[in-house]
Motif scaffolding. Structure first.
Motif, PDB file in Angstrom:
ATOM      1  N   ALA A 338     -58.686  24.376  68.802  1.00 28.60           N
ATOM      2  CA  ALA A 338     -57.579  23.596  69.360  1.00 28.60           C
ATOM      3  C   ALA A 338     -56.481  23.350  68.335  1.00 28.60           C
ATOM      4  CB  ALA A 338     -58.105  22.275  69.916  1.00 28.60           C
ATOM      5  N   ASN A 339     -56.846  23.140  67.061  1.00 26.03           N
ATOM      6  CA  ASN A 339     -55.817  22.875  66.053  1.00 26.03           C
ATOM      7  C   ASN A 339     -55.054  24.132  65.636  1.00 26.03           C
ATOM      8  OD1 ASN A 339     -57.839  24.096  64.597  1.00 26.03           O
ATOM      9  ND2 ASN A 339     -58.069  22.471  63.074  1.00 26.03           N
ATOM     10  N   ASP A 340     -55.459  25.295  66.172  1.00 30.72           N
ATOM     11  CA  ASP A 340     -54.741  26.538  65.889  1.00 30.72           C
ATOM     12  C   ASP A 340     -53.603  26.789  66.876  1.00 30.72           C
ATOM     13  OD1 ASP A 340     -56.368  27.342  63.693  1.00 30.72           O
ATOM     14  OD2 ASP A 340     -57.906  28.023  65.106  1.00 30.72           O
ATOM     15  N   VAL A 341     -53.531  26.002  67.948  1.00 30.31           N
ATOM     16  CA  VAL A 341     -52.549  26.258  68.999  1.00 30.31           C
ATOM     17  C   VAL A 341     -51.520  25.130  69.093  1.00 30.31           C
ATOM     18  CG1 VAL A 341     -54.116  27.716  70.326  1.00 30.31           C
ATOM     19  CG2 VAL A 341     -54.055  25.262  70.791  1.00 30.31           C
ATOM     20  N   THR A 342     -51.331  24.419  68.001  1.00 28.48           N
ATOM     21  CA  THR A 342     -50.405  23.287  68.011  1.00 28.48           C
ATOM     22  C   THR A 342     -48.988  23.717  67.643  1.00 28.48           C
ATOM     23  OG1 THR A 342     -50.996  22.817  65.712  1.00 28.48           O
ATOM     24  CG2 THR A 342     -52.197  21.611  67.419  1.00 28.48           C
ATOM     25  N   LEU A 343     -48.027  22.855  67.977  1.00 22.36           N
ATOM     26  CA  LEU A 343     -46.633  23.087  67.606  1.00 22.36           C
ATOM     27  C   LEU A 343     -46.442  22.885  66.112  1.00 22.36           C
ATOM     28  CD1 LEU A 343     -44.828  21.174  70.508  1.00 22.36           C
ATOM     29  CD2 LEU A 343     -45.241  23.639  70.340  1.00 22.36           C
ATOM     30  N   ARG A 344     -45.428  23.548  65.555  1.00 20.29           N
ATOM     31  CA  ARG A 344     -45.124  23.353  64.142  1.00 20.29           C
ATOM     32  C   ARG A 344     -44.737  21.914  63.857  1.00 20.29           C
ATOM     33  NH1 ARG A 344     -41.463  28.736  62.634  1.00 20.29           N
ATOM     34  NH2 ARG A 344     -43.142  30.249  62.955  1.00 20.29           N
ATOM     35  N   ASP A 345     -43.959  21.326  64.745  1.00 24.22           N
ATOM     36  CA  ASP A 345     -43.504  19.950  64.593  1.00 24.22           C
ATOM     37  C   ASP A 345     -43.461  19.342  65.990  1.00 24.22           C
ATOM     38  OD1 ASP A 345     -42.191  17.546  64.260  1.00 24.22           O
ATOM     39  OD2 ASP A 345     -40.646  18.348  62.919  1.00 24.22           O
ATOM     40  N   ALA A 346     -44.385  18.459  66.284  1.00 29.98           N
ATOM     41  CA  ALA A 346     -44.499  17.888  67.626  1.00 29.98           C
ATOM     42  C   ALA A 346     -43.310  17.013  68.002  1.00 29.98           C
ATOM     43  CB  ALA A 346     -45.797  17.074  67.738  1.00 29.98           C
ATOM     44  N   SER A 347     -42.479  16.651  67.025  1.00 33.95           N
ATOM     45  CA  SER A 347     -41.316  15.815  67.327  1.00 33.95           C
ATOM     46  C   SER A 347     -40.099  16.641  67.750  1.00 33.95           C
ATOM     47  CB  SER A 347     -40.950  14.966  66.108  1.00 33.95           C
ATOM     48  OG  SER A 347     -40.463  15.776  65.046  1.00 33.95           O
ATOM     49  N   ARG A 348     -40.215  17.974  67.696  1.00 29.30           N
ATOM     50  CA  ARG A 348     -39.087  18.827  68.037  1.00 29.30           C
ATOM     51  C   ARG A 348     -39.397  19.686  69.263  1.00 29.30           C
ATOM     52  NH1 ARG A 348     -35.075  18.910  64.548  1.00 29.30           N
ATOM     53  NH2 ARG A 348     -34.314  20.998  65.051  1.00 29.30           N
ATOM     54  N   ALA A 349     -38.356  20.308  69.809  1.00 32.36           N
ATOM     55  CA  ALA A 349     -38.501  21.215  70.941  1.00 32.36           C
ATOM     56  C   ALA A 349     -37.973  22.584  70.535  1.00 32.36           C
ATOM     57  CB  ALA A 349     -37.744  20.692  72.151  1.00 32.36           C
ATOM     58  N   TYR A 350     -38.386  23.606  71.286  1.00 33.04           N
ATOM     59  CA  TYR A 350     -38.090  24.984  70.912  1.00 33.04           C
ATOM     60  C   TYR A 350     -37.710  25.769  72.161  1.00 33.04           C
ATOM     61  CZ  TYR A 350     -40.817  23.232  66.982  1.00 33.04           C
ATOM     62  OH  TYR A 350     -41.291  22.467  65.946  1.00 33.04           O
ATOM     63  N   ALA A 351     -36.848  26.778  71.987  1.00 30.62           N
ATOM     64  CA  ALA A 351     -36.409  27.573  73.126  1.00 30.62           C
ATOM     65  C   ALA A 351     -36.266  29.037  72.747  1.00 30.62           C
ATOM     66  CB  ALA A 351     -35.079  27.044  73.663  1.00 30.62           C
ATOM     67  N   SER A 352     -36.391  29.883  73.756  1.00 25.82           N
ATOM     68  CA  SER A 352     -36.120  31.315  73.596  1.00 25.82           C
ATOM     69  C   SER A 352     -35.235  31.767  74.747  1.00 25.82           C
ATOM     70  CB  SER A 352     -37.419  32.129  73.586  1.00 25.82           C
ATOM     71  OG  SER A 352     -37.966  32.234  74.892  1.00 25.82           O
ATOM     72  N   ARG A 353     -34.448  32.802  74.506  1.00 25.18           N
ATOM     73  CA  ARG A 353     -33.567  33.360  75.534  1.00 25.18           C
ATOM     74  C   ARG A 353     -33.558  34.879  75.392  1.00 25.18           C
ATOM     75  NH1 ARG A 353     -29.240  31.161  78.541  1.00 25.18           N
ATOM     76  NH2 ARG A 353     -29.550  29.218  77.362  1.00 25.18           N
ATOM     77  N   ALA A 354     -33.846  35.564  76.486  1.00 25.88           N
ATOM     78  CA  ALA A 354     -33.827  37.024  76.469  1.00 25.88           C
ATOM     79  C   ALA A 354     -32.391  37.527  76.445  1.00 25.88           C
ATOM     80  CB  ALA A 354     -34.543  37.563  77.702  1.00 25.88           C
ATOM     81  N   VAL A 355     -32.162  38.579  75.685  1.00 28.19           N
ATOM     82  CA  VAL A 355     -30.864  39.255  75.668  1.00 28.19           C
ATOM     83  C   VAL A 355     -31.012  40.509  76.519  1.00 28.19           C
ATOM     84  CG1 VAL A 355     -29.086  40.340  74.267  1.00 28.19           C
ATOM     85  CG2 VAL A 355     -30.344  38.354  73.379  1.00 28.19           C
ATOM     86  N   VAL A 356     -30.469  40.460  77.719  1.00 35.71           N
ATOM     87  CA  VAL A 356     -30.535  41.588  78.646  1.00 35.71           C
ATOM     88  C   VAL A 356     -29.184  42.293  78.619  1.00 35.71           C
ATOM     89  CG1 VAL A 356     -30.913  42.316  81.026  1.00 35.71           C
ATOM     90  CG2 VAL A 356     -32.215  40.391  80.077  1.00 35.71           C
ATOM     91  N   VAL A 357     -29.206  43.564  78.274  1.00 34.41           N
ATOM     92  CA  VAL A 357     -27.972  44.333  78.101  1.00 34.41           C
ATOM     93  C   VAL A 357     -27.842  45.334  79.242  1.00 34.41           C
ATOM     94  CG1 VAL A 357     -26.702  45.894  76.580  1.00 34.41           C
ATOM     95  CG2 VAL A 357     -28.125  44.063  75.601  1.00 34.41           C
TER      96      VAL A 357
END
Length: 422
Positions: A338-357
């Motif tokens: 379980a401790n291997d699947v944690t966020l780097r910093d639980a106080s922050r949020a993260y996002a990704s966006r695909a670049v579709v060309v």
């Protein structure tokens, strides 16, 4: 079949690897396969990347690559005999699973997560029966149909509007929404013409599902390893035409919704893994479990991908171990806790966006210094050789105090990048 000499793909001579290094054969060498290859190589594995075209992303980094038709049983079986992998890792669905069955049965090769799981998850009928009838998790009402007439009967039973999908398809292919009985003929034709095995002379069964009053979707990345099954923080995402466009982690949801989503994900994965292990297979790896959350708060199982999920690319910036690192560890027998699947910093949020060309030709990216000028941003250019029509060519990553801010950062990056097709 095209085979490139090993020396063309090594930053150091092959002799630096031990002869007994675990040999991993990737079937599918796209952007997800590239990340799996890198993580497996960091753990000392020898990686053989296979795809249907040259210069696929994982071809750039693997020790060895091959170009074949992976849906052709004899061709795939011949390559498996030639390269003699210890582990086969499917990264796409257009694979002759009969060749995987033979490899596991006759050569005792570990298939990830297992042959049986790969076959079930490729088939919407088998997967829905497993989830709803064997695991007892909630799903939308559904029926299966073998003909246009049966489809109409099924649609009348579940009610209009309804969603029609071929049982063998992915990424929205062959999918449509029928609003009335008059739409059924067109939906049937679309399901037959845009399915995975279209043109093979057969008729595909379809699934017709009640149209759910959807509030939002989640991906619950679930990891099966030698230590058992654990789940990552929930991933929120946006799709367009069945394809991922944005994802963020953690998704901000009620605790009760999170607990139910994780329960559903674990129930399906644990059942799939238990069935695989009952016949001597490992069942190890990352599963992308797709969850529907309805406007009334109900949580429904939708689908599961038996491999790292495209929405999980956000984990390259969000988690201590990305979904690709978790996948590599799990399939190599390294326990994931379980401790291997944690966020780097639980106080922050993260996002990704695909670049579709969109366009025709080679894609050139420039203005990267400006695009990456905001703290907490990153990107991955996949290195696909060209685009014909539209194609996902990169992913943008960002960290911020909230998911909305992180998503805004990726949107700004997309606006700032200079993308040319020539």
């Amino acid at each position: 079949m095209t085979t490139q000499p090993v020396s063309a793909h090594l930053g150091a001579p092959y002799s630096t690897l031990r002869e007994d290094s675990t040999r991993i054969m990737l079937l599918g060498s796209g952007e997800l396969g590239k990340e799996i290859a890198l993580e497996a190589m960091r753990l000392g594995a020898y990686v053989i990347a296979v795809d249907s075209y040259e210069h696929a992303p994982a071809h750039h980094v693997a020790h060895e690559f091959h170009v074949i038709d992976m849906s052709h049983e004899e061709t795939l079986s011949a390559l498996i005999r030639e390269v003699q992998p210890d582990i086969i890792v499917p990264e796409v669905e257009a694979i002759a699973t009969s060749a995987l069955t033979a490899a596991q049965r006759d050569q005792h090769i570990q298939v990830v997560p297992s042959v049986s799981i790969a076959q079930i998850c490729m088939n919407r009928e088998a997967l829905r029966v497993t989830a709803a009838e064997k695991c007892g998790v909630p799903t939308t009402p559904y029926r299966f149909a073998q003909s246009e007439e049966e489809l109409l009967d099924g649609a009348l039973e579940v009610g209009f509007p309804c969603v029609i999908k071929p049982i063998l398809s992915s990424s929205g292919h062959g999918q449509s929404v029928a609003h009335s009985p008059e739409d059924i003929p067109a939906s049937w034709r679309h399901a037959q013409e845009d399915r995975r095995t279209a043109g093979d002379g057969t008729v595909s069964r379809v699934i017709v599902e009640a149209f759910a009053p959807l509030d939002y979707e989640l991906t619950i990345l679930t990891v099966s390893s030698s230590a058992g099954v654990v789940t990552c923080p929930p991933v929120g995402h946006v799709q367009k035409d069945g394809d991922y466009r944005e994802s963020w982690q953690p998704a901000v949801i009620k605790q009760s919704t999170l607990e139910e989503a994780q329960r559903v994900a674990r129930a399906v994965v644990e059942q799939l893994v238990a069935d695989a292990q009952a016949v001597g297979e490992k069942g190890w790896g990352v599963f992308g479990v797709e969850i529907f959350v309805l406007t009334d708060g109900r949580v429904l199982f939708n689908e599961v991908s038996p491999r790292p999920h495209d929405t999980g690319m956000v984990t390259m910036i969000s988690q201590n171990l990305s979904e690709f690192a978790l996948h590599a560890r799990a399939i190599l027998g390294i326990p994931v806790h379980a401790n291997d699947v944690t966020l780097r910093d639980a106080s922050r949020a993260y996002a990704s966006r695909a670049v579709v060309v969109e366009g025709e030709g080679e894609v050139i990216f420039s203005n990267l210094p400006e695009a990456l000028s905001t703290p907490g941003t990153d990107l991955r250019l996949f290195g696909k050789p060209e685009v014909h029509g539209h194609r996902r060519m990169a992913v943008l990553l960002a960290s911020a105090e909230s998911a909305d801010e992180a998503r805004e950062s990726t949107a700004h990056m997309l606006e700032t990048l200079n993308i040319q097709v020539r």
